[in-house]
Design a protein around this motif. Structure first.
Motif, PDB file in Angstrom:
ATOM      1  N   LEU A   9       3.878   1.635  -1.228  1.00 13.32           N
ATOM      2  CA  LEU A   9       4.461   1.818  -2.555  1.00 13.32           C
ATOM      3  C   LEU A   9       3.427   2.366  -3.538  1.00 13.32           C
ATOM      4  CD1 LEU A   9       6.643  -1.424  -2.833  1.00 13.32           C
ATOM      5  CD2 LEU A   9       7.477   0.919  -2.663  1.00 13.32           C
ATOM      6  N   GLN A  10       2.189   1.870  -3.439  1.00 12.48           N
ATOM      7  CA  GLN A  10       1.120   2.368  -4.308  1.00 12.48           C
ATOM      8  C   GLN A  10       0.821   3.840  -4.036  1.00 12.48           C
ATOM      9  OE1 GLN A  10      -2.023  -0.368  -3.389  1.00 12.48           O
ATOM     10  NE2 GLN A  10      -1.184  -2.025  -4.648  1.00 12.48           N
ATOM     11  N   GLN A  11       1.041   4.264  -2.782  1.00 12.72           N
ATOM     12  CA  GLN A  11       0.781   5.652  -2.404  1.00 12.72           C
ATOM     13  C   GLN A  11       1.953   6.576  -2.742  1.00 12.72           C
ATOM     14  OE1 GLN A  11      -0.105   5.255   1.760  1.00 12.72           O
ATOM     15  NE2 GLN A  11      -2.230   4.575   1.407  1.00 12.72           N
ATOM     16  N   GLY A  12       3.013   6.006  -3.304  1.00  6.35           N
ATOM     17  CA  GLY A  12       4.123   6.834  -3.748  1.00  6.35           C
ATOM     18  C   GLY A  12       5.258   7.004  -2.760  1.00  6.35           C
ATOM     19  N   GLU A  13       5.280   6.225  -1.680  1.00 10.17           N
ATOM     20  CA  GLU A  13       6.400   6.315  -0.744  1.00 10.17           C
ATOM     21  C   GLU A  13       7.693   5.883  -1.460  1.00 10.17           C
ATOM     22  OE1 GLU A  13       6.815   7.428   2.204  1.00 10.17           O
ATOM     23  OE2 GLU A  13       4.731   7.788   2.832  1.00 10.17           O
ATOM     24  N   PRO A  14       8.821   6.512  -1.165  1.00  9.81           N
ATOM     25  CA  PRO A  14      10.086   6.149  -1.811  1.00  9.81           C
ATOM     26  C   PRO A  14      10.433   4.674  -1.554  1.00  9.81           C
ATOM     27  CG  PRO A  14      10.296   8.207  -0.597  1.00  9.81           C
ATOM     28  CD  PRO A  14       8.973   7.623  -0.212  1.00  9.81           C
ATOM     29  N   ARG A  27       0.834  -1.204   0.000  1.00 12.50           N
ATOM     30  CA  ARG A  27       0.000   0.000   0.000  1.00 12.50           C
ATOM     31  C   ARG A  27       0.874   1.262   0.000  1.00 12.50           C
ATOM     32  NH1 ARG A  27      -3.472  -0.611   4.678  1.00 12.50           N
ATOM     33  NH2 ARG A  27      -4.469  -2.193   3.358  1.00 12.50           N
TER      34      ARG A  27
END
Length: 346
Positions: free
Chosen positions: A251-256, A249
């Protein structure tokens, strides 16, 4: 000398050891996992093991002179349980039995898990960290190690963490007469092994499989803000399926990717820390041997040393050199040597 064979899920391994305790040579080959895949079917792995073994034998640095093969040992199952089975280990069993029959010598059958433990003990003997030094030693080959007294630097009972792609178990290990290991599972994952968590998240990030070393490099290079993954621990057992869902989740939200990679490593370390604190208190066992490929992770080692090695806990963490943590046939060969020496003494 004794020949050891291990055909695990992703590595073909051979090793030669002397009865005097020296490692004469070894060779390993990772199985080729297609880019973007999170593993390999057992049937395909069996095919690659069969194809690898001849080439690996030719790569072995055979000792000069008239050194004779006096025994063969093979890892024929994942764990030391009658019902433990994986098709990949039938390759080691078949080749081991064939080689022993052709040479007219005995073939000892052991488990992949026992091999990891003995390889870890061997690694400690030839260059591992002294129990309380806080440092990982450097191996200086060749170093004679008496197989029949391997592990003598440890108490008669100790804890072992077997941490890999297929297994994440905490074991109570007792060294019986003749060096035989009595193993009891006392903790570990209730669902997803630590190595699978690393590989699944690593492949999702676009890293090669197996992803452990690549994820570790990504963590070291990251200098941004941290994120955390909650992990449930109940006594000596923990669950890693929840952290996997959360990491996906994030990674899908754009966390590095570096932040998520570090969170994955920290989550595994935290789970082990809590489980080992509980088990050390429950069992009274303070020596902990770390084996399996995931246990070679530098950040995991650093955190566990820091959190469990201080006076409040008093645990003595034993980390073999990394090459004796990852899949190998050194342990299987050592078990064969120990059994052969014991049979001669009867």
């Amino acid at each position: 000398m004794v020949v050891g064979l291990d055909t695990s899920c992703y590595t073909t391994s051979l090793a030669l050891v002397s009865l005097e305790g020296g490692l004469l040579g070894e060779a390993r080959r990772l199985l080729p996992v297609e880019a973007g895949m999170r593993g390999m079917a057992q049937s395909e792995a069996v095919f690659h093991h069969v194809r690898n073994l001849t080439g690996l034998w030719q790569e072995l640095p055979l000792p000069a002179g008239d050194t004779e093969i006096v025994g063969v040992a093979a890892a024929v199952r994942p764990r030391p349980e009658p019902a433990s089975y994986m098709p990949v280990f039938t390759v080691a069993r078949s080749y081991g039995r064939f080689l022993a029959a052709a040479l007219g010598v005995s073939c000892w059958e052991t488990s992949h898990q026992e091999g990891h433990i003995v390889a870890g003990l061997y690694g400690l003997a030839v260059g591992g960290r002294a129990p309380d030094s806080g440092e990982e030693g450097q191996e200086t080959d060749p170093v004679p190690v008496r197989w029949e007294t391997l592990g003598a630097q440890l108490p008669p009972e100790f804890l072992t963490v077997h941490l890999s792609g297929g297994t994440s178990e905490i074991l109570r290990v007792a060294v019986a007469r003749g060096g035989r290991l009595n193993i009891e599972v006392v903790g570990g994952t209730m669902d997803l092994p630590a190595g699978q968590l690393i590989d699944r998240i690593g492949v999702l990030m676009g890293l090669p499989f197996p992803s452990g070393p690549h994820l570790e490099r990504l963590t070291r290079a990251y200098e941004g803000e941290f994120v955390r993954l909650p992990v449930a621990v109940h006594g000596g057992y923990f669950s890693l399926s929840g952290p996997e869902t959360m990491a996906c989740r994030l990674l899908q939200q754009g966390e590095p990717p570096g932040a998520v990679a570090r969170a994955v490593e920290d989550c595994i370390a935290k789970a082990l820390e809590k489980a080992l604190r509980y088990l050390a208190a429950e069992t009274g066992l303070k020596h902990v041997l770390m084996v399996g490929g995931v246990s070679a992770n530098a950040r995991l080692r650093e955190r566990l040393r820091h959190r469990l090695g201080h006076r409040a806990v008093g645990a003595s963490l034993l980390f073999p050199p990394g090459k004796y943590c990852t899949d190998n046939a050194v342990g299987a060969a050592g078990i064969g040597a120990k059994n052969l020496l014991a049979s001669w003494q009867e």
